[in-house]
Motif scaffolding. Structure first.
Motif, PDB file in Angstrom:
ATOM      1  N   PRO A 122       0.832  -1.209   0.000  1.00  0.00           N
ATOM      2  CA  PRO A 122       0.000   0.000   0.000  1.00  0.00           C
ATOM      3  C   PRO A 122       0.862   1.252   0.000  1.00  0.00           C
ATOM      4  CG  PRO A 122       0.171  -0.872   2.226  1.00  0.00           C
ATOM      5  CD  PRO A 122       0.924  -1.838   1.328  1.00  0.00           C
ATOM      6  N   GLY A 123       0.212   2.392  -0.199  1.00  0.00           N
ATOM      7  CA  GLY A 123       0.954   3.638  -0.169  1.00  0.00           C
ATOM      8  C   GLY A 123       0.242   4.735  -0.914  1.00  0.00           C
ATOM      9  N   PRO A 124       0.793   5.946  -0.882  1.00  0.00           N
ATOM     10  CA  PRO A 124       0.139   7.086  -1.523  1.00  0.00           C
ATOM     11  C   PRO A 124       0.007   6.945  -3.034  1.00  0.00           C
ATOM     12  CG  PRO A 124       2.341   7.682  -0.707  1.00  0.00           C
ATOM     13  CD  PRO A 124       2.007   6.340  -0.138  1.00  0.00           C
ATOM     14  N   LYS A 125       0.937   6.245  -3.680  1.00  0.00           N
ATOM     15  CA  LYS A 125       0.830   6.076  -5.136  1.00  0.00           C
ATOM     16  C   LYS A 125      -0.351   5.187  -5.503  1.00  0.00           C
ATOM     17  CE  LYS A 125       5.626   7.017  -6.373  1.00  0.00           C
ATOM     18  NZ  LYS A 125       6.835   6.518  -7.065  1.00  0.00           N
ATOM     19  N   PHE A 126      -0.624   4.177  -4.679  1.00  0.00           N
ATOM     20  CA  PHE A 126      -1.772   3.321  -4.932  1.00  0.00           C
ATOM     21  C   PHE A 126      -3.072   4.067  -4.660  1.00  0.00           C
ATOM     22  CE2 PHE A 126      -4.621  -0.336  -3.812  1.00  0.00           C
ATOM     23  CZ  PHE A 126      -4.670  -0.877  -5.090  1.00  0.00           C
ATOM     24  N   ASP A 127      -3.072   4.872  -3.608  1.00  0.00           N
ATOM     25  CA  ASP A 127      -4.259   5.682  -3.309  1.00  0.00           C
ATOM     26  C   ASP A 127      -4.553   6.644  -4.460  1.00  0.00           C
ATOM     27  OD1 ASP A 127      -4.312   4.393  -0.866  1.00  0.00           O
ATOM     28  OD2 ASP A 127      -3.336   6.041   0.215  1.00  0.00           O
ATOM     29  N   TYR A 128      -3.493   7.235  -5.023  1.00  0.00           N
ATOM     30  CA  TYR A 128      -3.645   8.148  -6.162  1.00  0.00           C
ATOM     31  C   TYR A 128      -4.229   7.406  -7.364  1.00  0.00           C
ATOM     32  CZ  TYR A 128      -1.990  10.863 -10.240  1.00  0.00           C
ATOM     33  OH  TYR A 128      -1.893  11.531 -11.435  1.00  0.00           O
ATOM     34  N   LYS A 129      -3.746   6.190  -7.595  1.00  0.00           N
ATOM     35  CA  LYS A 129      -4.255   5.386  -8.706  1.00  0.00           C
ATOM     36  C   LYS A 129      -5.760   5.198  -8.587  1.00  0.00           C
ATOM     37  CE  LYS A 129      -3.831   0.696 -10.669  1.00  0.00           C
ATOM     38  NZ  LYS A 129      -2.725   0.586 -11.638  1.00  0.00           N
ATOM     39  N   LEU A 130      -6.223   4.802  -7.410  1.00  0.00           N
ATOM     40  CA  LEU A 130      -7.650   4.533  -7.220  1.00  0.00           C
ATOM     41  C   LEU A 130      -8.482   5.802  -7.347  1.00  0.00           C
ATOM     42  CD1 LEU A 130      -7.522   1.927  -4.310  1.00  0.00           C
ATOM     43  CD2 LEU A 130      -7.653   1.505  -6.786  1.00  0.00           C
ATOM     44  N   GLU A 134     -11.446   6.710 -10.247  1.00  0.00           N
ATOM     45  CA  GLU A 134     -12.781   7.252  -9.971  1.00  0.00           C
ATOM     46  C   GLU A 134     -13.040   8.503 -10.804  1.00  0.00           C
ATOM     47  OE1 GLU A 134     -15.549   6.264  -8.258  1.00  0.00           O
ATOM     48  OE2 GLU A 134     -14.436   4.373  -8.351  1.00  0.00           O
ATOM     49  N   ARG A 135     -12.020   9.337 -10.944  1.00  0.00           N
ATOM     50  CA  ARG A 135     -12.159  10.538 -11.766  1.00  0.00           C
ATOM     51  C   ARG A 135     -12.353  10.168 -13.240  1.00  0.00           C
ATOM     52  NH1 ARG A 135      -6.741  13.021 -10.507  1.00  0.00           N
ATOM     53  NH2 ARG A 135      -7.348  14.628 -11.995  1.00  0.00           N
ATOM     54  N   LEU A 136     -11.637   9.140 -13.693  1.00  0.00           N
ATOM     55  CA  LEU A 136     -11.816   8.657 -15.062  1.00  0.00           C
ATOM     56  C   LEU A 136     -13.238   8.138 -15.254  1.00  0.00           C
ATOM     57  CD1 LEU A 136     -10.706   7.815 -17.865  1.00  0.00           C
ATOM     58  CD2 LEU A 136     -10.057   5.627 -16.814  1.00  0.00           C
ATOM     59  N   ARG A 137     -13.727   7.383 -14.286  1.00  0.00           N
ATOM     60  CA  ARG A 137     -15.081   6.855 -14.403  1.00  0.00           C
ATOM     61  C   ARG A 137     -16.102   7.984 -14.520  1.00  0.00           C
ATOM     62  NH1 ARG A 137     -18.615   3.545  -9.890  1.00  0.00           N
ATOM     63  NH2 ARG A 137     -20.241   2.808 -11.336  1.00  0.00           N
ATOM     64  N   ALA A 138     -15.892   9.045 -13.758  1.00  0.00           N
ATOM     65  CA  ALA A 138     -16.808  10.182 -13.821  1.00  0.00           C
ATOM     66  C   ALA A 138     -16.803  10.801 -15.213  1.00  0.00           C
ATOM     67  CB  ALA A 138     -16.442  11.210 -12.763  1.00  0.00           C
ATOM     68  N   LEU A 176      -1.063  -3.592 -10.194  1.00  0.00           N
ATOM     69  CA  LEU A 176      -1.834  -3.861 -11.403  1.00  0.00           C
ATOM     70  C   LEU A 176      -2.900  -4.935 -11.191  1.00  0.00           C
ATOM     71  CD1 LEU A 176       1.032  -4.035 -14.081  1.00  0.00           C
ATOM     72  CD2 LEU A 176       0.008  -2.030 -13.014  1.00  0.00           C
ATOM     73  N   MET A 177      -2.707  -5.765 -10.161  1.00  0.00           N
ATOM     74  CA  MET A 177      -3.583  -6.915  -9.966  1.00  0.00           C
ATOM     75  C   MET A 177      -4.334  -6.879  -8.642  1.00  0.00           C
ATOM     76  SD  MET A 177      -2.121 -10.543 -11.433  1.00  0.00           S
ATOM     77  CE  MET A 177      -2.914 -11.461 -10.129  1.00  0.00           C
ATOM     78  N   ASP A 183     -11.496  -4.108  -9.357  1.00  0.00           N
ATOM     79  CA  ASP A 183     -12.879  -3.689  -9.107  1.00  0.00           C
ATOM     80  C   ASP A 183     -13.172  -2.365  -9.805  1.00  0.00           C
ATOM     81  OD1 ASP A 183     -13.286  -5.944  -7.602  1.00  0.00           O
ATOM     82  OD2 ASP A 183     -13.214  -4.923  -5.658  1.00  0.00           O
ATOM     83  N   ALA A 184     -12.219  -1.432  -9.739  1.00  0.00           N
ATOM     84  CA  ALA A 184     -12.417  -0.131 -10.377  1.00  0.00           C
ATOM     85  C   ALA A 184     -12.546  -0.289 -11.889  1.00  0.00           C
ATOM     86  CB  ALA A 184     -11.268   0.813 -10.030  1.00  0.00           C
ATOM     87  N   TYR A 185     -11.753  -1.208 -12.466  1.00  0.00           N
ATOM     88  CA  TYR A 185     -11.847  -1.478 -13.905  1.00  0.00           C
ATOM     89  C   TYR A 185     -13.185  -2.132 -14.230  1.00  0.00           C
ATOM     90  CZ  TYR A 185     -10.432  -3.009 -18.575  1.00  0.00           C
ATOM     91  OH  TYR A 185     -10.358  -3.199 -19.935  1.00  0.00           O
ATOM     92  N   ALA A 186     -13.587  -3.088 -13.409  1.00  0.00           N
ATOM     93  CA  ALA A 186     -14.857  -3.783 -13.642  1.00  0.00           C
ATOM     94  C   ALA A 186     -16.042  -2.824 -13.582  1.00  0.00           C
ATOM     95  CB  ALA A 186     -15.033  -4.899 -12.620  1.00  0.00           C
ATOM     96  N   ARG A 187     -15.932  -1.797 -12.769  1.00  0.00           N
ATOM     97  CA  ARG A 187     -17.024  -0.813 -12.695  1.00  0.00           C
ATOM     98  C   ARG A 187     -17.188  -0.067 -14.015  1.00  0.00           C
ATOM     99  NH1 ARG A 187     -15.494  -0.512  -7.165  1.00  0.00           N
ATOM    100  NH2 ARG A 187     -13.907   1.066  -7.495  1.00  0.00           N
TER     101      ARG A 187
END
Length: 265
Positions: A122-130, A134-138, A176-177, A183-187
């Motif tokens: 975990p870490g800030p780079k993973f949090d940024y990715k997620l 969400e912003r991409l989904r919007a 990546l996995m 889940d974010a990709y599946a959404r």
């Protein structure tokens, strides 16, 4: 060689991993395969260093969103100039990374993306990715609401399923996995977008990336992280999809291979 009216359109995506270092390979690929639209990622150059004139020489118009040393995206179009719609994603004014570019071209809405890698976990780079996902989904939701034929192409840095990697255990700890990435990709797919490569290759085993390390290319230890997502209006026109795998094996190649789709006009 401009696009022929009434012919199928080929849309492609290529993480070039440094446009200056790989310009000969990129021009070679464009001239050999002649996509109508090519979305590029990791151009790794400031805007003023983008080699637009080189693409103009072979008939491509271009728009680009650069950044010094890393990231950077571009959209090329055969015989026309893409009409820019948006650069960057809303929702985080502090995010200055050059990762998103959107244009209208050949009657389609095309977005080219370079999604954050997210390592280490975990870490800030993973949090940024997620958060970025969400912003991409919007934004993709806004595009979908326009009911236009649209494609979102690029390096998503997500391995959607175990069938999309040579060895799931080898990548199990990678961003990546992670379940959250998947889940974010599946959404996105649940929102109505179609994963073109997966649709036409449902058994998996199609790779788009092979690391430079540990003989990954020679051993075919790859995985699929470059995707083409189509809106319902464009998915109905999907004819073919594939990977220009042989370009990964050429001298001074990118560690990604180009992915492409063909849609009926």
């Amino acid at each position: 060689m401009p696009v022929v009216p009434g012919a199928n359109l080929r849309l492609a995506s290529f993480n070039i991993n440094g446009i200056k270092a790989r310009l000969p390979r990129l021009l070679e690929w464009l001239e050999e395969t002649r996509p109508a639209v090519a979305c590029l990622q990791e151009i790794k150059t400031q805007d003023e260093g983008f080699p637009a004139a080189e693409f103009e020489k072979i008939g491509y118009g271009a728009i680009w969103h650069g950044q010094k040393g890393f990231n950077g995206v571009a959209i090329l179009a055969d015989g026309v100039q893409p009409a820019e719609i948006q650069r960057g994603l809303a929702g985080d004014p502090e995010d200055l990374h050059s990762r998103y570019l959107e244009a209208d071209v050949f009657g389609l809405r095309v977005a080219g993306i370079y999604l954050p890698n997210g390592n280490p976990v975990p870490g800030p780079k993973f949090d940024y990715k997620l958060r970025w996902m969400e912003r991409l989904r919007a934004r993709m939701g806004q595009i979908a609401a326009e009911e236009v034929p649209a494609a979102v192409l690029g390096d998503f840095n997500v391995i959607p399923e175990d069938k999309d990697v040579w060895s799931p255990p080898a990548m199990a700890d990678d961003a990546l996995m992670q379940p959250e990435s998947r889940d974010a990709y599946a959404r996105l797919l649940a929102d109505g977008w179609t994963d073109a490569l997966d649709t036409l290759n449902p058994r998996g085993g199609v790779w788009t990336f092979w690391d430079y390390q540990a003989g990954a290319w020679q051993r075919d230890h790859g995985f699929r992280i470059d995707h083409a997502l189509l809106s319902p209006e464009l998915a109905d026109r999907l004819v073919a999809a594939g990977v220009d795998k042989d370009h990964r094996g050429r001298e001074k190649a990118s560690d990604h291979a180009p992915v492409w789709i063909e849609v009926s006009a």
